[in-house]
Design a protein around this motif. Structure first.
Motif, PDB file in Angstrom:
ATOM      1  N   ASN A   1       0.842  -1.202   0.000  1.00  0.00           N
ATOM      2  CA  ASN A   1       0.000   0.000   0.000  1.00  0.00           C
ATOM      3  C   ASN A   1       0.878   1.254   0.000  1.00  0.00           C
ATOM      4  O   ASN A   1       2.098   1.166   0.172  1.00  0.00           O
ATOM      5  N   GLU A   2       0.215   2.421  -0.122  1.00  0.00           N
ATOM      6  CA  GLU A   2       0.928   3.707  -0.147  1.00  0.00           C
ATOM      7  C   GLU A   2       1.853   3.889   1.055  1.00  0.00           C
ATOM      8  O   GLU A   2       2.916   4.478   0.955  1.00  0.00           O
ATOM      9  N   ASP A   3       1.382   3.374   2.229  1.00  0.00           N
ATOM     10  CA  ASP A   3       2.198   3.519   3.447  1.00  0.00           C
ATOM     11  C   ASP A   3       3.127   2.319   3.635  1.00  0.00           C
ATOM     12  O   ASP A   3       3.667   2.112   4.712  1.00  0.00           O
ATOM     13  N   PHE A   4       3.293   1.535   2.600  1.00  0.00           N
ATOM     14  CA  PHE A   4       4.172   0.358   2.559  1.00  0.00           C
ATOM     15  C   PHE A   4       3.679  -0.801   3.430  1.00  0.00           C
ATOM     16  O   PHE A   4       4.440  -1.718   3.743  1.00  0.00           O
ATOM     17  N   SER A   5       2.410  -0.744   3.878  1.00  0.00           N
ATOM     18  CA  SER A   5       1.859  -1.891   4.605  1.00  0.00           C
ATOM     19  C   SER A   5       1.490  -2.980   3.593  1.00  0.00           C
ATOM     20  O   SER A   5       1.413  -2.726   2.386  1.00  0.00           O
ATOM     21  N   LEU A   6       1.221  -4.197   4.101  1.00  0.00           N
ATOM     22  CA  LEU A   6       0.924  -5.323   3.206  1.00  0.00           C
ATOM     23  C   LEU A   6      -0.403  -5.110   2.493  1.00  0.00           C
ATOM     24  O   LEU A   6      -1.395  -4.741   3.141  1.00  0.00           O
TER      25      LEU A   6
ATOM     26  N   ASN B   1      13.676  -3.378   5.144  1.00  0.00           N
ATOM     27  CA  ASN B   1      14.691  -2.708   4.349  1.00  0.00           C
ATOM     28  C   ASN B   1      14.124  -2.654   2.931  1.00  0.00           C
ATOM     29  O   ASN B   1      13.865  -3.716   2.371  1.00  0.00           O
ATOM     30  N   PRO B   2      13.804  -1.529   2.355  1.00  0.00           N
ATOM     31  CA  PRO B   2      14.319  -0.182   2.610  1.00  0.00           C
ATOM     32  C   PRO B   2      13.397   0.770   3.382  1.00  0.00           C
ATOM     33  O   PRO B   2      13.801   1.906   3.607  1.00  0.00           O
ATOM     34  N   THR B   3      12.184   0.387   3.788  1.00  0.00           N
ATOM     35  CA  THR B   3      11.229   1.414   4.247  1.00  0.00           C
ATOM     36  C   THR B   3      11.256   1.666   5.751  1.00  0.00           C
ATOM     37  O   THR B   3      10.739   2.686   6.211  1.00  0.00           O
ATOM     38  N   GLY B   4      11.764   0.715   6.543  1.00  0.00           N
ATOM     39  CA  GLY B   4      11.720   0.845   8.001  1.00  0.00           C
ATOM     40  C   GLY B   4      10.354   0.516   8.577  1.00  0.00           C
ATOM     41  O   GLY B   4      10.127   0.641   9.786  1.00  0.00           O
ATOM     42  N   VAL B   5       9.436   0.068   7.722  1.00  0.00           N
ATOM     43  CA  VAL B   5       8.067  -0.209   8.170  1.00  0.00           C
ATOM     44  C   VAL B   5       8.000  -1.544   8.913  1.00  0.00           C
ATOM     45  O   VAL B   5       8.721  -2.491   8.597  1.00  0.00           O
ATOM     46  N   VAL B   6       7.123  -1.570   9.936  1.00  0.00           N
ATOM     47  CA  VAL B   6       6.859  -2.801  10.687  1.00  0.00           C
ATOM     48  C   VAL B   6       5.405  -3.183  10.412  1.00  0.00           C
ATOM     49  O   VAL B   6       4.525  -2.325  10.500  1.00  0.00           O
ATOM     50  N   TYR B   7       5.142  -4.424  10.065  1.00  0.00           N
ATOM     51  CA  TYR B   7       3.758  -4.838   9.815  1.00  0.00           C
ATOM     52  C   TYR B   7       3.050  -5.029  11.142  1.00  0.00           C
ATOM     53  O   TYR B   7       3.645  -5.512  12.107  1.00  0.00           O
ATOM     54  N   ASP B   8       1.752  -4.659  11.195  1.00  0.00           N
ATOM     55  CA  ASP B   8       1.060  -4.800  12.485  1.00  0.00           C
ATOM     56  C   ASP B   8       0.474  -6.205  12.637  1.00  0.00           C
ATOM     57  O   ASP B   8       0.346  -6.966  11.663  1.00  0.00           O
ATOM     58  N   GLN B   9       0.135  -6.490  13.896  1.00  0.00           N
ATOM     59  CA  GLN B   9      -0.350  -7.825  14.257  1.00  0.00           C
ATOM     60  C   GLN B   9      -1.535  -8.250  13.392  1.00  0.00           C
ATOM     61  O   GLN B   9      -1.592  -9.356  12.882  1.00  0.00           O
ATOM     62  N   LYS B  10      -2.476  -7.297  13.214  1.00  0.00           N
ATOM     63  CA  LYS B  10      -3.715  -7.636  12.510  1.00  0.00           C
ATOM     64  C   LYS B  10      -3.427  -8.052  11.062  1.00  0.00           C
ATOM     65  O   LYS B  10      -3.972  -9.031  10.570  1.00  0.00           O
ATOM     66  N   SER B  11      -2.545  -7.276  10.395  1.00  0.00           N
ATOM     67  CA  SER B  11      -2.305  -7.598   8.979  1.00  0.00           C
ATOM     68  C   SER B  11      -1.604  -8.950   8.853  1.00  0.00           C
ATOM     69  O   SER B  11      -1.841  -9.693   7.891  1.00  0.00           O
TER      70      SER B  11
ATOM     71  N   VAL C   1       7.493  11.663   3.540  1.00  0.00           N
ATOM     72  CA  VAL C   1       8.186  10.483   4.083  1.00  0.00           C
ATOM     73  C   VAL C   1       7.331   9.777   5.139  1.00  0.00           C
ATOM     74  O   VAL C   1       6.669  10.423   5.938  1.00  0.00           O
ATOM     75  N   ILE C   2       7.337   8.459   5.094  1.00  0.00           N
ATOM     76  CA  ILE C   2       6.634   7.639   6.094  1.00  0.00           C
ATOM     77  C   ILE C   2       7.598   7.442   7.257  1.00  0.00           C
ATOM     78  O   ILE C   2       8.754   7.071   7.036  1.00  0.00           O
ATOM     79  N   LYS C   3       7.115   7.648   8.483  1.00  0.00           N
ATOM     80  CA  LYS C   3       8.005   7.520   9.644  1.00  0.00           C
ATOM     81  C   LYS C   3       8.390   6.051   9.868  1.00  0.00           C
ATOM     82  O   LYS C   3       7.517   5.212  10.111  1.00  0.00           O
ATOM     83  N   PRO C   4       9.681   5.738   9.794  1.00  0.00           N
ATOM     84  CA  PRO C   4      10.081   4.334  10.005  1.00  0.00           C
ATOM     85  C   PRO C   4       9.900   3.944  11.473  1.00  0.00           C
ATOM     86  O   PRO C   4      10.122   4.759  12.357  1.00  0.00           O
ATOM     87  N   GLN C   5       9.514   2.697  11.699  1.00  0.00           N
ATOM     88  CA  GLN C   5       9.356   2.221  13.080  1.00  0.00           C
ATOM     89  C   GLN C   5      10.456   1.240  13.467  1.00  0.00           C
ATOM     90  O   GLN C   5      10.465   0.720  14.579  1.00  0.00           O
TER      91      GLN C   5
END
Ligand code: PLP
Length: 397
Positions: free
Chosen positions: A151-156, A179-189, A323-327
């Protein structure tokens, strides 16, 4: 030339990270090392914890007989037990020594997993943007990569994943913190992904594997609690390493953790051990296995990376970058203010700033900054990021 077509193809599509690194070397020769702001490589700047160095000295001073000899291909029993204990504590699940295979870093672990499960022509689904080496690892094992956009926010994007699953699908390979976005997928997804895979298994009458690359697992910010993938899907193989959390990338130490609920688990364990042996790794480095066993609850100072994340994130936002804030991890992946990410990265180079174009990760129009560097380098580079933003008029000035 007599090299294989596959390798030739790989060489022709040379890595953007490497390319930037090499261009950086030229800039450094021209302007001097200190005057180039190099954010191209994910090479941790922090030193390993003092406890590791102390244990290394103790081992050198009081060697154990046979400590440099061959060992079981899966690794030392005491190291595997220590990791299994840690994972049981983390997940509440019954991990045992047999569920852990010590590997030559996460890269070695991924190759071992893929070798163990792939037949020629099998597909592995990978959400994009992604760590480009995945493509080569999959192809090493006769498989084919099948990219799906996030998705736009790099989620699944589960709809895209569902559309991509077909008769040839063998596994899905996800990476978080990413890597490269720093995004963490959440539990629900992740739970939803697990449900989707179970449904597809029933429809297709076979088992799809979920491979997670969690090489950055302990590098997370804002006190978030990382989801535990083993709670989401039974046929899961988690690959990780101590390259980043203990700052040991040159030492090549990692492991595979197999879910205790994976089907035909004994055969899977045997296959992984066979692949570790026959890919030529034989076993993970002996000294490192001994050293990391007692350090399962340790890591470098994550706050240090978090401060650098904050500095970059807030500064880039102020300058007008989207920029999306990396977690987690130590990368930030802003949108380039112009369409051509390579041109944009060149513009940054004119300010002696080295980054990697998004197309190096399957996503044009973005660029990656690796901030595992000294804080001063970030501070000194900010003026350059600001001037480029001004040039493209994104800071409203
Ligand atoms: C997403 C990802 N996976 C795997 C690796 C390889 O890790 P290792 O050094 O443990 O082989 C890296 C290294 O940068 C990475 O970014």
């Amino acid at each position: 030339m007599a090299i294989s077509k596959r390798v030739k193809g790989g060489l022709n599509g040379a890595s953007w990270v490497r390319r930037m690194f090499e261009e950086g070397e030229e800039l450094k020769q021209k302007y001097g090392e200190k005057n180039v702001f190099d954010f191209s490589l994910g090479n941790p700047n922090l030193e390993p914890p003092a406890s590791l160095k102390k244990a290394l000295k103790t081992l050198a001073d009081h060697p154990i007989t046979g400590m440099h000899r061959y060992m079981p291909n899966s690794g030392y029993s005491e190291t595997r037990k220590a990791i299994a204990e840690y994972l049981t504590e983390e997940s509440g699940l019954p991990f045992e020594e047999k569920h852990i295979i010590m590997t030559v870093g996460a890269a070695g672990g991924l190759n071992v997993v893929l070798k163990a499960i792939l037949d020629e022509g099998d597909e592995v689904i990978v959400p994009s943007p992604y760590f480009m080496e995945f493509k080569f690892y999959i192809e090493n094992c006769g498989g084919e990569i099948r990219l799906v956009q996030t998705n736009e926010d790099f989620s699944l994007n589960l709809m895209e994943i569902e559309k991509a699953i077909g008769k040839r699908t063998k596994a899905i390979l996800i990476n978080f913190p990413n890597n490269p976005t720093g995004v963490v997928y959440d539990q629900k997804s992740l739970e939803n992904l697990g449900e989707l895979l179970k449904r597809k298994n029933r429809e297709l009458g076979k088992t799809l594997y979920l491979i997670t690359d969690e090489a950055y697992r302990r590098i997370v910010y804002d006190q978030i609690k990382l989801p535990i993938i083993f709670h989401c899907y039974p046929h899961t193989l988690r690959v990780t390493s101590h390259s980043k959390d203990l700052s040991l990338p040159g030492e090549r130490i990692g492991y595979i953790a197999i879910s205790p609920f994976c089907e035909e688990i004994d055969e899977m364990v045997s296959a992984l051990i066979f692949a570790n042996r026959t890919l030529g790794f034989v076993n993970a480095p002996a000294l490192m296995q001994r050293l990391v066993a007692p350090l399962q609850r340790n890591s470098v100072n994550i706050k240090d990376y978090e401060e650098k994340r904050d500095l970059f994130y807030h500064s880039l936002k102020d300058f007008g970058y989207q920029v999306i804030k990396p977690q987690g991890a130590f990368y930030i992946f802003p949108k380039a203010p112009i369409e051509d990410d390579v041109d944009f990265v060149k513009e940054l180079q004119s300010k002696r700033i080295l980054t990697v174009p998004g197309r190096g990760f399957g996503k044009s129009g973005y660029f990656r900054i690796a901030y595992c560097v000294e804080k001063k380098m970030i501070e000194d580079s900010l003026q350059g990021f600001k001037e480029v933003a001004e040039k493209y008029g994104i800071n409203g000035k």
